[in-house]
Design a protein around this motif. Structure first.
Motif, PDB file in Angstrom:
ATOM      1  N   ILE A 146       7.119  17.834   4.300  1.00 16.29           N
ATOM      2  CA  ILE A 146       5.534  17.353   4.474  1.00 16.29           C
ATOM      3  C   ILE A 146       5.235  16.622   3.300  1.00 16.29           C
ATOM      4  O   ILE A 146       5.017  15.544   2.657  1.00 16.29           O
ATOM      5  N   SER A 147       5.139  17.800   2.278  1.00 15.06           N
ATOM      6  CA  SER A 147       4.644  17.082   0.875  1.00 15.06           C
ATOM      7  C   SER A 147       5.507  15.644   0.683  1.00 15.06           C
ATOM      8  O   SER A 147       4.597  14.864  -0.098  1.00 15.06           O
ATOM      9  N   TYR A 148       6.352  15.840   1.085  1.00 15.03           N
ATOM     10  CA  TYR A 148       7.382  15.475   0.350  1.00 15.03           C
ATOM     11  C   TYR A 148       7.396  13.536   1.301  1.00 15.03           C
ATOM     12  O   TYR A 148       7.187  12.753   0.025  1.00 15.03           O
ATOM     13  N   PHE A 149       7.088  13.815   2.347  1.00 13.33           N
ATOM     14  CA  PHE A 149       6.528  12.643   2.718  1.00 13.33           C
ATOM     15  C   PHE A 149       5.594  11.947   2.518  1.00 13.33           C
ATOM     16  O   PHE A 149       4.931  10.705   2.288  1.00 13.33           O
ATOM     17  N   ILE A 150       4.025  12.855   2.134  1.00 14.79           N
ATOM     18  CA  ILE A 150       3.144  12.219   1.758  1.00 14.79           C
ATOM     19  C   ILE A 150       3.347  11.542   0.262  1.00 14.79           C
ATOM     20  O   ILE A 150       3.017  10.015   0.184  1.00 14.79           O
ATOM     21  N   GLN A 151       4.226  12.335  -0.284  1.00 15.97           N
ATOM     22  CA  GLN A 151       4.086  11.958  -1.523  1.00 15.97           C
ATOM     23  C   GLN A 151       5.110  10.186  -1.403  1.00 15.97           C
ATOM     24  O   GLN A 151       4.219   9.376  -2.257  1.00 15.97           O
ATOM     25  N   GLN A 152       6.103  10.495  -0.854  1.00 20.02           N
ATOM     26  CA  GLN A 152       6.974   8.554  -0.499  1.00 20.02           C
ATOM     27  C   GLN A 152       5.875   7.891  -0.306  1.00 20.02           C
ATOM     28  O   GLN A 152       5.646   6.728  -0.161  1.00 20.02           O
ATOM     29  N   VAL A 153       4.493   8.399   1.222  1.00 18.65           N
ATOM     30  CA  VAL A 153       3.852   7.425   1.962  1.00 18.65           C
ATOM     31  C   VAL A 153       2.733   6.984   0.206  1.00 18.65           C
ATOM     32  O   VAL A 153       2.911   5.677   0.510  1.00 18.65           O
ATOM     33  N   ILE A 154       2.420   7.641  -0.970  1.00 23.14           N
ATOM     34  CA  ILE A 154       1.542   7.394  -1.495  1.00 23.14           C
ATOM     35  C   ILE A 154       2.636   6.397  -2.305  1.00 23.14           C
ATOM     36  O   ILE A 154       1.758   5.334  -2.545  1.00 23.14           O
ATOM     37  N   ASN A 155       3.667   6.851  -2.526  1.00 22.52           N
ATOM     38  CA  ASN A 155       4.158   5.936  -3.510  1.00 22.52           C
ATOM     39  C   ASN A 155       4.615   4.416  -2.997  1.00 22.52           C
ATOM     40  O   ASN A 155       4.305   3.401  -3.424  1.00 22.52           O
ATOM     41  N   GLY A 156       5.084   4.228  -1.770  1.00 16.25           N
ATOM     42  CA  GLY A 156       4.812   3.668  -0.907  1.00 16.25           C
ATOM     43  C   GLY A 156       4.237   1.532  -0.933  1.00 16.25           C
ATOM     44  O   GLY A 156       3.869   1.073  -1.320  1.00 16.25           O
ATOM     45  N   LEU A 157       2.712   2.813  -0.851  1.00 11.90           N
ATOM     46  CA  LEU A 157       1.713   2.336  -0.472  1.00 11.90           C
ATOM     47  C   LEU A 157       0.712   1.334  -2.296  1.00 11.90           C
ATOM     48  O   LEU A 157       0.540   1.064  -2.527  1.00 11.90           O
ATOM     49  N   THR A 158       1.758   2.597  -2.813  1.00  8.77           N
ATOM     50  CA  THR A 158       1.190   1.370  -4.633  1.00  8.77           C
ATOM     51  C   THR A 158       2.099   0.365  -4.728  1.00  8.77           C
ATOM     52  O   THR A 158       1.955  -0.036  -5.035  1.00  8.77           O
ATOM     53  N   VAL A 159       3.026   0.662  -4.210  1.00 13.59           N
ATOM     54  CA  VAL A 159       4.002  -0.743  -4.010  1.00 13.59           C
ATOM     55  C   VAL A 159       3.499  -1.740  -3.537  1.00 13.59           C
ATOM     56  O   VAL A 159       3.216  -2.915  -3.665  1.00 13.59           O
ATOM     57  N   GLY A 160       3.065  -1.332  -2.370  1.00 12.19           N
ATOM     58  CA  GLY A 160       2.783  -2.011  -1.249  1.00 12.19           C
ATOM     59  C   GLY A 160       1.241  -3.318  -1.129  1.00 12.19           C
ATOM     60  O   GLY A 160       1.544  -4.306  -0.883  1.00 12.19           O
ATOM     61  N   SER A 161       0.593  -2.179  -2.110  1.00 11.80           N
ATOM     62  CA  SER A 161      -0.573  -3.138  -3.220  1.00 11.80           C
ATOM     63  C   SER A 161      -0.344  -4.044  -3.774  1.00 11.80           C
ATOM     64  O   SER A 161      -1.261  -5.150  -3.723  1.00 11.80           O
ATOM     65  N   THR A 162       0.358  -4.136  -4.556  1.00 11.67           N
ATOM     66  CA  THR A 162       1.426  -5.121  -5.269  1.00 11.67           C
ATOM     67  C   THR A 162       1.902  -6.134  -4.966  1.00 11.67           C
ATOM     68  O   THR A 162       1.282  -7.240  -5.011  1.00 11.67           O
ATOM     69  N   TYR A 163       2.172  -5.554  -4.500  1.00 16.84           N
ATOM     70  CA  TYR A 163       3.122  -6.315  -2.728  1.00 16.84           C
ATOM     71  C   TYR A 163       1.488  -7.527  -2.007  1.00 16.84           C
ATOM     72  O   TYR A 163       1.934  -8.926  -1.370  1.00 16.84           O
ATOM     73  N   ALA A 164       1.548  -7.004  -1.570  1.00 17.67           N
ATOM     74  CA  ALA A 164      -0.210  -7.615  -0.946  1.00 17.67           C
ATOM     75  C   ALA A 164      -0.702  -8.957  -2.215  1.00 17.67           C
ATOM     76  O   ALA A 164      -1.137  -9.143  -1.293  1.00 17.67           O
ATOM     77  N   LEU A 165      -1.173  -8.354  -3.124  1.00 16.92           N
ATOM     78  CA  LEU A 165      -1.132  -8.804  -4.126  1.00 16.92           C
ATOM     79  C   LEU A 165      -0.819 -10.602  -4.139  1.00 16.92           C
ATOM     80  O   LEU A 165      -1.278 -11.148  -4.538  1.00 16.92           O
ATOM     81  N   ILE A 166       0.456 -10.248  -4.253  1.00 12.14           N
ATOM     82  CA  ILE A 166       1.565 -11.267  -4.342  1.00 12.14           C
ATOM     83  C   ILE A 166       0.880 -12.097  -3.309  1.00 12.14           C
ATOM     84  O   ILE A 166       0.908 -13.387  -2.773  1.00 12.14           O
ATOM     85  N   ALA A 167       1.557 -11.435  -1.843  1.00 10.72           N
ATOM     86  CA  ALA A 167       1.551 -11.689  -1.183  1.00 10.72           C
ATOM     87  C   ALA A 167      -0.341 -12.899  -0.252  1.00 10.72           C
ATOM     88  O   ALA A 167       0.646 -13.925   0.317  1.00 10.72           O
ATOM     89  N   ILE A 168      -0.890 -12.331  -0.907  1.00 12.54           N
ATOM     90  CA  ILE A 168      -2.279 -12.967  -0.863  1.00 12.54           C
ATOM     91  C   ILE A 168      -1.973 -14.385  -1.197  1.00 12.54           C
ATOM     92  O   ILE A 168      -2.395 -15.326  -0.597  1.00 12.54           O
ATOM     93  N   GLY A 169      -0.923 -14.790  -2.334  1.00 13.18           N
ATOM     94  CA  GLY A 169      -1.024 -16.001  -3.095  1.00 13.18           C
ATOM     95  C   GLY A 169      -0.139 -16.668  -2.045  1.00 13.18           C
ATOM     96  O   GLY A 169      -0.732 -18.368  -2.127  1.00 13.18           O
ATOM     97  N   TYR A 170       0.263 -16.325  -1.449  1.00 10.07           N
ATOM     98  CA  TYR A 170       1.490 -17.232  -0.751  1.00 10.07           C
ATOM     99  C   TYR A 170       1.071 -17.757   0.740  1.00 10.07           C
ATOM    100  O   TYR A 170       0.770 -18.404   1.064  1.00 10.07           O
ATOM    101  N   THR A 171      -0.184 -16.912   1.462  1.00  7.65           N
ATOM    102  CA  THR A 171      -0.492 -16.748   2.358  1.00  7.65           C
ATOM    103  C   THR A 171      -1.300 -17.636   2.465  1.00  7.65           C
ATOM    104  O   THR A 171      -1.664 -19.147   3.101  1.00  7.65           O
ATOM    105  N   MET A 172      -2.362 -17.906   1.170  1.00  4.72           N
ATOM    106  CA  MET A 172      -3.163 -18.516   0.843  1.00  4.72           C
ATOM    107  C   MET A 172      -2.751 -20.348   0.561  1.00  4.72           C
ATOM    108  O   MET A 172      -3.441 -21.437   1.146  1.00  4.72           O
TER     109      MET A 172
END
Ligand SMILES: Nc1ncnc2c1ncn2[C@@H]1O[C@H](COP(=O)(O)OP(=O)(O)OP(=O)(O)O)[C@@H](O)[C@H]1O
Ligand SMILES: [Mg+2]
Lengths: 311, 233
Positions: A9-35
């Motif tokens: 469970i810990s491992y899983f949650i850890q991966q979610v946190i790591n994934g959301l970290t990278v995901g946030s930055t993808y989101a920041l870049i993706a906003i530029g494409y979408t706008m």
């Protein structure tokens, strides 16, 4: 040794946190494409390069400030953010001027080629200026918190928290700008009906330029954050990250800002999970398979409006 | 106030306007009638510089605006309510109106908003509703209201009655007359020739990109050719 339930469970949650970290930055870049797509109906293929630029500037700022003997971390972070955003804004403005405006009324293919040309130019320009090899930067913000109980515990790196907080601030500011400010409203008007916006006396060229500049600034923020997180940069990182963020934008529904954010978070998490449970080599396969699936079953993306038709 | 001299407009190979000359004086309601495809909308949009005339001159308040870009033309005392309304469907009534007064100060904006809401009480009820979810008539009111937000000297209206119920059409024509009384000059393109000519000081008839008749509204209403072609007998 088989991991215990709690470890899993810990491992899983850890991966979610790591994934959301990278995901946030993808989101920041993706906003530029979408706008940009929302306002001119074209994909800014040089957008990933802006992110790459942001990372280089971060490294340069850190090197510069360290030389000057400035070691305050908040100061360095803020300086890197401000300088990258300003330089990236100027680049965004120029890209629109040089690669888009002259060809906006011609065929789409021409605009596409022009944008790809701009992207190749920026990559090689960086290669000349900074060399094509990886530059590494020792992480200046290290350390982490250990969260949770004795049984289930995960690590949240300081840098991860910084990424979450700054991304969130950017999203809030962007939302306020788009929904409340006069210029933001005009940008929205322009993406809904450019001809009518022009007939109200508003210079649509200015609104398009503003959109490019804002998109570029957000990509630069992503560049700063990921630069500090990973600590490496080379002239090609913009290509990969751009492709990922573009995928995220399409996944969420191109033209939709909440869609870009959602797409970024999903993509980042899915990728990280794949790396964690299967093999890091399959990360990209998963990202693009996800894209194919979404396009098959929901061609307009998760939050996209099906009726939106851009010329 | 507005003067068109020998205007020609092309869409690629299509020659949509073939030498149109007309004028609108301050305080007038002038109407332009004509069949589908005669070039009425083209004429109106040529005044706005979108498309630009390929020949001839457009003069507004003494200034030659023929070659000016649309956004510059529209900033000085000219507003248009184009054919098909073109309200911003994703925005609320409030935001649509604000877009109409983009360059005005906050005070003027508030003052104009109040005036428009008094003119169209329906918009007040719908103030926070998204324009895309409103009825056609409400959207038309919004389009006109948005055009008024900028305190125009001259308001260009392209078929404001299109697709509306008779009751709403009457209301809109009443409002057009009210606007003239408060000092706005009006150039009105209409399919509904009967109503348009009835309120117009003067009218022009456009056929295949050329003006074939011009007279006072009353005389055109009585004209046999006009009756036959546009008033249904
Ligand atoms: N964007 C365009 N491209 C090519 N031709 C056009 C364009 N817009 C209008 N036309 C042509 O110009 C002519 C005049 O069109 P216009 O829209 O001005 O007519 P109209 O008098 O407003 O008609 P309606 O009463 O149906 O609104 C038509 O033959 C039309 O096909
Ligand atoms: Mg028309």
């Amino acid at each position: 040794m088989v991991p215990t339930m709690n470890e899993s469970i810990s491992y899983f949650i850890q991966q979610v946190i790591n994934g959301l970290t990278v995901g946030s930055t993808y989101a920041l870049i993706a906003i530029g494409y979408t706008m940009v797509y929302g306002i001119i109906g074209m994909i800014n293929f040089a957008h990933g390069e802006i992110y790459m630029l942001g990372t280089y500037i971060t490294f340069i700022v850190i090197a510069g400030l360290t030389l000057l003997g400035i070691e305050s971390l908040p100061f360095i972070l803020i300086a890197a953010l401000i300088i990258s955003m300003m330089v990236a804004g100027a680049y965004g403005f120029t890209i629109e001027r040089v690669a888009y405006r002259p060809v906006r009324s011609s065929k789409r293919l021409i605009a596409l080629i022009s944008a790809i040309g701009m992207s190749i130019f920026l990559q090689n320009y960086m290669r000349l200026a900074q060399g094509s090899r990886d530059l590494a930067q020792q992480s200046i913000i290290s350390g982490s918190w250990s969260l949770g109980t004795d049984e289930i515990s995960v690590n949240l790196a300081y840098m991860q928290l910084i990424i979450f907080v700054i991304t969130l601030i950017c999203m809030v500011l962007l939302t306020l700008f788009i929904s409340r400010s006069r210029v933001g409203r005009a940008c929205r008007a322009c993406s809904q009906d450019a001809g009518m916006t022009n007939l109200l006396g508003i210079n649509t060229n200015h609104m398009i330029a503003a959109t490019f500049v804002i998109g570029a600034m957000l990509a630069a923020v992503a560049g700063v954050l990921l630069g500090l997180y990973y600590g490496v940069v080379n002239p090609m990182i913009g290509f990969i990250a751009g492709l990922k963020a573009f995928t995220a934008a399409v996944l969420g529904g191109i033209g939709s800002i909440p869609g870009a954010v959602l797409g970024g978070l999903i993509l980042g998490t899915a990728e990280t999970m794949t790396g964690a449970y299967f093999s890091a080599q399959y990360k990209d396969v998963v990202a693009f398979s996800l894209l194919c699936l979404i396009l098959l079953f929901r061609p307009s993306g998760l939050l996209g409006k099906p009726e939106v038709e851009k010329i | 106030m507005l003067l068109l001299e020998d205007i020609h407009t092309h869409y690629g190979a299509v020659h949509a306007l073939k030498g149109v000359s007309l004028n609108v004086k301050k305080g007038e309601i002038v109407t332009l009638i004509g069949a589908n495809g005669a070039g009425k909308s083209t004429l109106m949009m040529t005044i706005c510089g979108d498309p630009q005339a390929s020949q001839g001159r457009v003069i507004f308040q003494g200034e030659d605006i023929t070659q000016k870009p649309t956004n510059k033309i529209m900033r000085n005392g000219l507003s248009v309510v184009p054919e098909g309304r073109h309200v911003f469907t994703g925005m609320t009534v409030e935001e649509n109106l604000a877009m109409g007064a983009y360059f005005q100060s906050k005070e003027v904006k508030e003052q104009q908003e109040e005036r428009v809401l008094n003119l169209f009480p329906r918009l007040k009820e719908r103030f926070h509703q998204r324009a895309g979810t409103m009825s056609g008539g409400e959207q038309q009111m919004l389009a006109i209201g948005r055009g008024l937000m900028d305190e125009p000297e001259l308001l260009l209206l392209d078929e404001p009655s299109l697709g509306l119920a008779p009751l709403i059409i009457s209301q809109i024509f009443e409002i057009i007359q009210q606007l003239r009384e408060t000092g706005t000059t009006i150039f009105l393109v209409e399919q509904n020739a009967l109503k348009a000519l009835a309120i117009a000081d003067r009218g022009y008839v456009l056929e295949h990109g050329e003006l074939v008749l011009q007279d006072t509204g009353q005389n055109l209403l009585a004209n046999e050719d006009v009756k036959k072609a546009y008033l249904g007998g």
